[in-house]
Design an enzyme around this catalytic site. Structure first.
Site, PDB file in Angstrom:
ATOM      1  N   HIS A 155       8.075-108.811 -50.190  1.00 26.79           N
ATOM      2  CA  HIS A 155       8.332-107.372 -50.035  1.00 26.79           C
ATOM      3  C   HIS A 155       9.205-106.834 -51.168  1.00 26.79           C
ATOM      4  O   HIS A 155       9.943-105.872 -50.977  1.00 26.79           O
ATOM      5  CB  HIS A 155       9.013-107.056 -48.692  1.00 26.79           C
ATOM      6  CG  HIS A 155       8.379-107.724 -47.519  1.00 26.79           C
ATOM      7  ND1 HIS A 155       7.371-107.141 -46.774  1.00 26.79           N
ATOM      8  CD2 HIS A 155       8.584-108.953 -46.967  1.00 26.79           C
ATOM      9  CE1 HIS A 155       7.007-107.970 -45.808  1.00 26.79           C
ATOM     10  NE2 HIS A 155       7.725-109.077 -45.912  1.00 26.79           N
ATOM     11  N   SER A 276       9.169 -94.171 -77.698  1.00 26.81           N
ATOM     12  CA  SER A 276       8.863 -92.845 -77.160  1.00 26.81           C
ATOM     13  C   SER A 276       8.960 -91.829 -78.291  1.00 26.81           C
ATOM     14  O   SER A 276       9.732 -92.008 -79.231  1.00 26.81           O
ATOM     15  CB  SER A 276       9.865 -92.515 -76.058  1.00 26.81           C
ATOM     16  OG  SER A 276      10.040 -91.120 -75.952  1.00 26.81           O
ATOM     17  N   LYS A 282      14.058 -95.674 -76.032  1.00 24.63           N
ATOM     18  CA  LYS A 282      13.014 -96.322 -75.235  1.00 24.63           C
ATOM     19  C   LYS A 282      12.302 -97.473 -75.932  1.00 24.63           C
ATOM     20  O   LYS A 282      12.052 -97.461 -77.119  1.00 24.63           O
ATOM     21  CB  LYS A 282      11.958 -95.279 -74.828  1.00 24.63           C
ATOM     22  CG  LYS A 282      12.470 -94.261 -73.836  1.00 24.63           C
ATOM     23  CD  LYS A 282      12.639 -94.843 -72.462  1.00 24.63           C
ATOM     24  CE  LYS A 282      11.434 -94.810 -71.735  1.00 24.63           C
ATOM     25  NZ  LYS A 282      10.753 -94.247 -70.865  1.00 24.63           N
ATOM     26  N   GLU A 289       0.982-102.027 -69.244  1.00 24.34           N
ATOM     27  CA  GLU A 289       0.531-100.868 -68.465  1.00 24.34           C
ATOM     28  C   GLU A 289      -0.956-100.604 -68.692  1.00 24.34           C
ATOM     29  O   GLU A 289      -1.699-100.283 -67.764  1.00 24.34           O
ATOM     30  CB  GLU A 289       1.356 -99.628 -68.837  1.00 24.34           C
ATOM     31  CG  GLU A 289       2.790 -99.728 -68.344  1.00 24.34           C
ATOM     32  CD  GLU A 289       3.671 -98.623 -68.903  1.00 24.34           C
ATOM     33  OE1 GLU A 289       3.232 -97.476 -68.974  1.00 24.34           O
ATOM     34  OE2 GLU A 289       4.806 -98.934 -69.297  1.00 24.34           O
TER      35      GLU A 289
END
Ligand code: ARG
Length: 456
Positions: A155, A276, A282, A289
């Protein structure tokens, strides 16, 4: 004029021509198409269906076409309907009427069914190599981390201590099954549809066993209708790729989490991360992804194939031309993902300290505390309850099980003695999890050795 124009009194409408054409995406099967035609021409000559000399001329012509495509002297004609028509028309351009004999006792229906199988068989060899390479990469990283303690989760809550090697090898096991699944599907696919004709075989004395053998199939497909109608193998392979992508996607999702400041378990090499356009601080895990995103796309390809087939009466229907873009897209994207994922993983930095620090929090040794009491004779359910109370006490006093004083333990039961601290230390918790397949360094080394042996 199309090769089949005999029956028609008009040219096909331009839009229909473009709509109907598949050469833009089936040209990639040119080598397989030519290989199939060479086998067919050989068989026609051997069986006396065409003259030996003509069979030889056709084979030589096909070999030349192959060479010319490969070295770039022959370009695909975008107006050819498909790769099959293109090769045949080119052959006839070169050989005249001898070229027109190639399509004796054959249809594009068995031809295309053959070409896709040959193409998939070739592509899956590359895919299996890539899967093995990824599995090996994972094993090599795991070798370095059999003692690297990290939290195991359920979980997404810290659950019990494991090692980074143990976590990695879970993926190695999934990949091993992915490879098996592809192997099985290719085995099942390995029957030759050539000679099924349009749907009902042929009246010529062809030898289907000969072409099957020439093309390295186990045997000819047993039913000519099935031979031209079946695309199960595309669906099955696409499903295997979908499952493989699902595994890559879960792994990617974990790496995305691990890269975050909240976890900081790993750091990607600068060459495999992106920045970024506005936020100078970043470093984004775009590769992982994209893999997660492309998994949806490959799943879509699988659904395309299933939906395309589900209502088709036997035998060939033009709907089936749609199989290629879907399965090609699934292959291209899965290959791309594997090729990018492997070096990204290889260059990823593992931040062992952070893993260990995370494992030291979250009471992941609570099960071991309960097991300690069980080993001293208490029934598990009672031990579980006592440990739960101790955890609540720790939370209230902002302590851990390691820092909770012995008196607090002994208030619950005098089965607790000084050795409880040894029993719940992280290292003990991992080392003692030595059941088959468990995270103890010894058990993981055994798993690793088995995996490496299977890979070799
Ligand atoms: N381009 C076609 C395909 O990919 C080849 C088979 C055409 N057969 C036919 N009967 N029109 O399916």
């Amino acid at each position: 004029m199309a090769l089949w124009a005999g029956r028609f009194s008009k040219e096909v409408d331009e839009t229909v021509n473009a709509f109907n054409s598949s050469i833009a995406f089936d040209a990639r099967m040119y080598a397989q198409d030519i290989r199939g035609s060479i086998a067919h021409a050989t068989m026609l000559g051997e069986c006396g269906i065409i003259e030996k000399s003509e069979s030889e001329a056709i084979i030589a012509g096909l070999k030349e076409i192959l060479k010319d495509i490969q070295d770039g002297t022959l370009e695909f004609d975008p107006n050819a309907e498909d790769i099959h028509m293109f090769v045949e028309a080119e052959l006839t351009k070169r050989l005249g009427s001898t070229g027109k004999r190639l399509h004796t006792a054959r249809s594009r229906n068995d031809q295309v069914a053959l070409d896709i199988r040959l193409y998939l068989r070739d592509e899956m060899q590359k895919m299996q190599k890539l899967i093995d390479e990824l599995t090996l990469t994972i094993c090599e990283i795991a070798q370095e981390h059999t003692e690297t303690v990290m939290p195991g989760y359920t979980h997404l809550q810290r659950a019990q201590p494991i090692t980074f090697a143990h976590h990695l090898l879970a993926y190695a096991q999934m990949l091993r099954r992915d490879n098996d699944r592809i192997f099985d599907a290719v085995e099942r696919m390995n029957e030759c549809p050539l000679g099924s004709g349009a749907l009902a075989g042929t009246t010529y004395p062809i030898d289907r066993f000969m072409t099957a053998e020439l093309l390295d199939f186990y045997r000819p497909v047993a039913n000519s209708l099935d031979g031209v109608s079946d695309r199960d193998f595309c669906i099955e392979l696409c499903c295997a790729l979908s499952i493989l992508m699902t595994h890559l996607s879960r792994f990617s999702e974990e790496i995305i989490l691990w890269c975050s400041w909240e976890f900081k378990f790993v750091e990607l090499d600068d060459a495999y991360a992106t920045g970024s356009s506005i936020m100078p601080q970043k470093k984004n895990p775009d590769v992982t992804e994209l893999i997660r995103g492309k998994t949806g796309r490959v799943n879509g390809d699988l659904i395309t194939l299933l939906s395309m087939m589900k209502g088709l009466p036997l035998a060939y229907n033009k709907d089936m031309q749609e199989d290629k873009e879907a399965i090609f897209d699934a292959i291209d994207n899965t290959e791309l993902c594997l090729k990018t994922f492997i070096p990204m993983l290889r260059t990823m930095r593992v931040l062992k300290e952070n893993m260990r620090n995370a494992a030291a929090k979250g009471f992941i040794n609570a099960t071991d505390c309960a097991d300690y009491l069980v080993k001293k004779g208490m029934p598990f359910r009672d031990a579980y309850k006592i440990t739960g109370t101790l955890v609540a006490k720790c939370i209230e006093k902002n302590l851990t099980l390691e820092t909770l004083p012995l008196e607090a333990y002994q208030e619950m039961t005098d089965l607790f003695t000084e050795d409880i601290y040894q029993a719940i230390s992280l290292d003990t918790c991992v080392r003692e999890r030595k059941s088959y397949g468990a995270p103890s360094p010894d058990a993981v080394k055994k798993q690793l050795a088995d995996l490496m042996e299977a890979l070799a």
